[in-house]
Motif scaffolding. Structure first.
Motif, PDB file in Angstrom:
ATOM      1  N   TYR A  78       0.832  -1.195   0.000  1.00 44.57           N
ATOM      2  CA  TYR A  78       0.000   0.000   0.000  1.00 44.57           C
ATOM      3  C   TYR A  78       0.873   1.255   0.000  1.00 44.57           C
ATOM      4  N   THR A  79       0.498   2.241  -0.790  1.00 41.55           N
ATOM      5  CA  THR A  79       1.277   3.482  -0.842  1.00 41.55           C
ATOM      6  C   THR A  79       0.831   4.493   0.203  1.00 41.55           C
ATOM      7  N   ASN A 114       2.559   2.738   3.307  1.00 41.52           N
ATOM      8  CA  ASN A 114       3.338   3.960   3.061  1.00 41.52           C
ATOM      9  C   ASN A 114       4.557   3.704   2.172  1.00 41.52           C
ATOM     10  N   VAL A 115       4.409   2.794   1.220  1.00 37.68           N
ATOM     11  CA  VAL A 115       5.501   2.495   0.297  1.00 37.68           C
ATOM     12  C   VAL A 115       5.534   3.577  -0.786  1.00 37.68           C
ATOM     13  N   THR A 116       6.670   4.204  -0.974  1.00 41.97           N
ATOM     14  CA  THR A 116       6.779   5.253  -1.983  1.00 41.97           C
ATOM     15  C   THR A 116       6.753   4.640  -3.385  1.00 41.97           C
ATOM     16  N   GLY A 128       2.289 -16.439  -2.921  1.00 40.41           N
ATOM     17  CA  GLY A 128       1.602 -16.885  -4.123  1.00 40.41           C
ATOM     18  C   GLY A 128       0.706 -15.838  -4.736  1.00 40.41           C
ATOM     19  N   LEU A 129       0.290 -14.864  -3.913  1.00 45.98           N
ATOM     20  CA  LEU A 129      -0.576 -13.788  -4.394  1.00 45.98           C
ATOM     21  C   LEU A 129      -0.082 -12.467  -3.813  1.00 45.98           C
ATOM     22  N   VAL A 130       0.140 -11.505  -4.688  1.00 46.21           N
ATOM     23  CA  VAL A 130       0.554 -10.168  -4.266  1.00 46.21           C
ATOM     24  C   VAL A 130      -0.522  -9.184  -4.709  1.00 46.21           C
ATOM     25  N   VAL A 131      -1.065  -8.430  -3.750  1.00 42.89           N
ATOM     26  CA  VAL A 131      -2.133  -7.475  -4.013  1.00 42.89           C
ATOM     27  C   VAL A 131      -1.592  -6.067  -3.808  1.00 42.89           C
ATOM     28  N   GLY A 132      -2.066  -5.134  -4.609  1.00 43.37           N
ATOM     29  CA  GLY A 132      -1.586  -3.773  -4.433  1.00 43.37           C
ATOM     30  C   GLY A 132      -2.295  -2.781  -5.322  1.00 43.37           C
ATOM     31  N   GLU A 133      -1.618  -1.672  -5.601  1.00 46.22           N
ATOM     32  CA  GLU A 133      -2.188  -0.565  -6.377  1.00 46.22           C
ATOM     33  C   GLU A 133      -1.099  -0.044  -7.304  1.00 46.22           C
ATOM     34  N   TRP A 179      -3.590  11.349  -2.030  1.00 49.06           N
ATOM     35  CA  TRP A 179      -4.503  10.291  -1.593  1.00 49.06           C
ATOM     36  C   TRP A 179      -4.745  10.356  -0.088  1.00 49.06           C
ATOM     37  N   PHE A 180      -3.886  11.053   0.617  1.00 56.08           N
ATOM     38  CA  PHE A 180      -4.060  11.104   2.073  1.00 56.08           C
ATOM     39  C   PHE A 180      -3.474  12.400   2.621  1.00 56.08           C
TER      40      PHE A 180
END
Length: 329
Positions: A36-37, A68-70, A87-92, A191-192
């Motif tokens: 998550y960013t 808070n990943v840049t 096995g599964l990577v979720v993100g944006e 976004w925040f």
């Protein structure tokens, strides 16, 4: 064979069986990672986190996340999780499309499910989006019926399709019940940033807006301080603003996440667009209960909203997906 010997052999066999079963049981839990960013409590991300934690509670997955990943660091974190056997990577991947898709190509055996404005990428890069324009339309109807000044303000993060379509649906819903409504639109380019969103909302209130569309955190705080109304987005914050937040369009990420988990476990995950699972027909979105405003919203307006909601669910009314940047009207 003596009874004692048979008992000992049975015990040994049972112990061996348990020893074999334990690793198998552990292996049945899919390792899932999320990136998550923004802080995990941010509304959009919190819905993904909620769905994944529900899968953890059912014993289906192991789940870790980074927040808070840049943008500059996103590719590195993706690679770390892929290398660690998730096995599964979720993100944006909205702001890091090229880098994210490059990682997916390098790890074809890992399933990637990313919030994205782009198309799926074979064989393992699936995409999703918050297609919650249907309940956003319904909240717009409520806003249009509740405004007394006929001035409604909308504060968003960035003017990208994912935000634009919800704002446009909200405006269309408001205009259905109130053709006289006027709309001011502002984007905070973050976004925040609750303080920035709050200031943008104050500016709209100063110009006469008495109902505010809170696409970002901070807007409802401004409405509360000035005694105005707010419409929530993605999550329901009425418990924190019982006299301010009239209604909310809720995003339920469970249908999307649960399907992805099932597909990965079955070895059937493909590069597909999971966006449709955010729609009301899949229970991926809904209009939140009116709660503390149940007796404050006029019965005639409630009846109109319920009739429109039933028409949407029955497939008799379609909310237009308009990704163009909304303009003040």
């Amino acid at each position: 064979m003596s009874m004692h010997r048979r008992t000992v052999l049975a015990a040994v066999a049972a112990t061996a069986a348990l020893a074999c079963a334990a690793p198998a049981l552990a292996q049945s839990k899919l390792k899932v990672a999320a990136i998550y960013t923004v802080p995990v409590e941010q509304q959009w991300v919190s819905r993904i986190d909620k769905a994944l934690k529900a899968a953890v509670a059912r014993g289906e997955i192991e789940y870790v996340f980074s927040e808070n990943v840049t943008n500059a660091d996103y590719e590195r974190v993706m690679r770390q999780y892929a290398e660690a056997g998730h096995g599964l990577v979720v993100g944006e991947s909205f702001a890091v499309e090229a880098a994210a898709r490059k990682v997916a190509k390098d790890y074809p055996k890992v399933a990637f499910l990313m919030g994205s404005s782009g198309k799926p990428q074979a064989p393992n890069f699936g995409v999703f989006d918050n297609y919650i324009q249907e309940p956003a339309y319904l909240t717009g109807m409520i806003a249009g019926g509740m405004t007394k000044s006929n001035k409604i303000g909308l504060v968003g993060g960035y003017p990208i399709p994912e935000v634009n379509r919800l704002m446009n649906a909200f405006i269309a819903g408001a205009k259905e019940v109130n053709p006289k409504a006027e709309f001011s639109v502002s984007f905070i380019n973050s976004w925040f940033d609750p303080p920035k969103a709050k200031e943008a909302a104050f500016a709209m209130i100063d110009k006469g807006a008495d109902v505010l569309y809170a696409e970002r955190f901070g807007v409802s705080d401004a409405a509360k301080e000035r005694g105005k109304l707010a419409i929530g987005n993605v999550i329901n914050t009425q418990d924190k603003y019982p006299d301010t937040v009239v209604a909310s369009a809720l995003w339920n990420m469970e249908p999307t996440i649960d399907l992805a988990i099932r597909n990965v476990k079955a070895g059937q995950f493909k590069a597909a667009d999971y966006g449709e699972y955010s729609m009301m027909k899949h229970k991926g979105s809904e209009l939140a209960p009116l709660g503390s405003f149940a007796a404050k919203v006029p019965a005639e307006l409630v009846a109109k909203v319920k009739a429109r909601e039933e028409a949407i669910r029955a497939g008799k009314f379609s909310v237009k997906v308009d990704d163009a940047q909304p303009k003040p009207r």
